[in-house]
Design a protein around this motif. Structure first.
Motif, PDB file in Angstrom:
ATOM      1  N   ARG A 134       0.999  -1.227  -0.058  1.00 53.57           N
ATOM      2  CA  ARG A 134       0.117  -0.014   0.096  1.00 53.57           C
ATOM      3  C   ARG A 134       0.937   1.222  -0.042  1.00 53.57           C
ATOM      4  O   ARG A 134       0.617   2.124  -0.876  1.00 53.57           O
ATOM      5  N   THR A 135       1.940   1.287   0.877  1.00 47.88           N
ATOM      6  CA  THR A 135       2.933   2.539   0.897  1.00 47.88           C
ATOM      7  C   THR A 135       3.608   2.427  -0.604  1.00 47.88           C
ATOM      8  O   THR A 135       3.558   3.735  -1.048  1.00 47.88           O
ATOM      9  N   TRP A 136       4.013   1.510  -1.040  1.00 48.59           N
ATOM     10  CA  TRP A 136       4.502   1.487  -2.330  1.00 48.59           C
ATOM     11  C   TRP A 136       3.696   2.072  -3.520  1.00 48.59           C
ATOM     12  O   TRP A 136       4.088   2.961  -4.129  1.00 48.59           O
ATOM     13  N   PHE A 137       2.528   1.747  -3.597  1.00 54.19           N
ATOM     14  CA  PHE A 137       1.433   2.188  -4.470  1.00 54.19           C
ATOM     15  C   PHE A 137       1.272   3.726  -4.087  1.00 54.19           C
ATOM     16  O   PHE A 137       0.872   4.486  -5.190  1.00 54.19           O
ATOM     17  N   ALA A 138       1.195   4.000  -2.946  1.00 53.57           N
ATOM     18  CA  ALA A 138       0.887   5.703  -2.530  1.00 53.57           C
ATOM     19  C   ALA A 138       2.101   6.502  -3.030  1.00 53.57           C
ATOM     20  O   ALA A 138       1.768   7.617  -2.983  1.00 53.57           O
ATOM     21  N   ARG A 139       3.256   6.125  -2.907  1.00 49.95           N
ATOM     22  CA  ARG A 139       4.685   6.813  -3.071  1.00 49.95           C
ATOM     23  C   ARG A 139       4.878   6.914  -4.634  1.00 49.95           C
ATOM     24  O   ARG A 139       5.094   5.760  -5.203  1.00 49.95           O
ATOM     25  N   PRO A 140       4.882   8.353  -4.943  1.00 48.44           N
ATOM     26  CA  PRO A 140       5.355   8.508  -6.313  1.00 48.44           C
ATOM     27  C   PRO A 140       6.670   7.805  -6.642  1.00 48.44           C
ATOM     28  O   PRO A 140       7.581   7.828  -5.862  1.00 48.44           O
ATOM     29  N   VAL A 141       7.046   7.449  -7.612  1.00 50.22           N
ATOM     30  CA  VAL A 141       8.500   7.005  -8.093  1.00 50.22           C
ATOM     31  C   VAL A 141       9.388   8.268  -8.585  1.00 50.22           C
ATOM     32  O   VAL A 141       9.052   9.098  -9.321  1.00 50.22           O
ATOM     33  N   GLU A 142      10.358   8.315  -7.831  1.00 54.17           N
ATOM     34  CA  GLU A 142      11.102   9.712  -7.973  1.00 54.17           C
ATOM     35  C   GLU A 142      12.350   9.043  -9.039  1.00 54.17           C
ATOM     36  O   GLU A 142      12.554   8.054  -9.134  1.00 54.17           O
ATOM     37  N   LEU A 143      12.697  10.494  -9.796  1.00 50.97           N
ATOM     38  CA  LEU A 143      13.661   9.976 -10.901  1.00 50.97           C
ATOM     39  C   LEU A 143      14.865   9.427 -10.225  1.00 50.97           C
ATOM     40  O   LEU A 143      15.576   8.513 -10.625  1.00 50.97           O
ATOM     41  N   GLY A 144      15.109   9.821  -8.768  1.00 54.12           N
ATOM     42  CA  GLY A 144      16.626   9.225  -8.427  1.00 54.12           C
ATOM     43  C   GLY A 144      16.205   7.719  -8.028  1.00 54.12           C
ATOM     44  O   GLY A 144      17.145   7.043  -7.742  1.00 54.12           O
ATOM     45  N   ASP A 145      15.090   7.159  -8.005  1.00 58.96           N
ATOM     46  CA  ASP A 145      14.872   5.857  -7.596  1.00 58.96           C
ATOM     47  C   ASP A 145      14.925   4.737  -8.724  1.00 58.96           C
ATOM     48  O   ASP A 145      15.225   3.695  -8.451  1.00 58.96           O
TER      49      ASP A 145
END
Length: 193
Positions: free
Chosen positions: A77-88
């Motif tokens: 749930r946390t993964w889906f809620a967090r945007p993917v950052e370019l640095g990720d």
């Protein structure tokens, strides 16, 4: 790509063993990111160690099913809620290669751009063919692959635009380095002369 989060997401639909997870992952992504079965099991071992999955006793055929835990479900749930950052995202090998080629004597950076453009164009043509063959309104079971295919096509198109930009920058840099030195004047200096 977060393999652990992908496997956890798949386990939300019910317990599975490693080969099932690999098959489901590849089906969902259109086999775009094939997984090595060893990678699946080593990831499951880490997820179990971290309390995100629990492994059950092997069945009569020696297959061990894994089940997501409440902590694993929270992690998804946390993964889906967090945007993917370019640095990720992983480092871009092409960007690194061109950056180094542009500053390394004796390396044909423009040749690298041309070679990559040809390869990317071929890839884009193949992806476009696959898109044309796909139904305009994919059935629900094919929606994941359709979204991945669109991502790959758009990424290839963006890479072609970026390669055009790189070629232009390399040409300008080459022109500056081979042209005779011309004194720089400002518009005001032009008027005064």
């Amino acid at each position: 790509m977060s393999i652990p989060h992908g496997l956890l997401t798949l386990l939300r639909s019910g317990p599975m063993y490693g080969y099932q997870l690999r098959s489901e992952f590849e089906r969902a992504t259109g086999a775009t990111w094939p997984l090595n079965i060893g990678q699946v099991y080593s990831t499951l071992t880490r997820l179990e160690r971290d309390g995100l999955v629990v492994g059950h006793e092997p069945d009569g055929e020696g297959r061990q099913r894994y089940e997501i835990t409440a902590d694993g479900d929270d992690a998804v749930r946390t993964w889906f809620a967090r945007p993917v950052e370019l640095g990720d995202r992983p480092r871009d090998e092409l960007a690194i290669k061109l950056a180094l080629a542009a500053t390394t004597p004796g390396v044909d950076a423009r040749g690298i751009v041309q070679s990559q453009r040809t390869a990317t164009m071929r890839r884009l043509q193949e992806l476009t063919r696959l898109k044309r063959e796909a139904p305009a309104e994919p059935p629900p079971e094919d929606l994941a692959w359709s979204l991945v295919l669109d991502n790959l096509r758009f990424t290839a198109e963006a890479e072609l635009r970026w390669l055009d930009h790189c070629e232009s920058q390399l040409a300008r840099a080459r022109a500056r380095s081979t042209s005779p030195s011309v004194p720089h004047t400002t518009p005001t200096e032009e008027i005064v002369r």
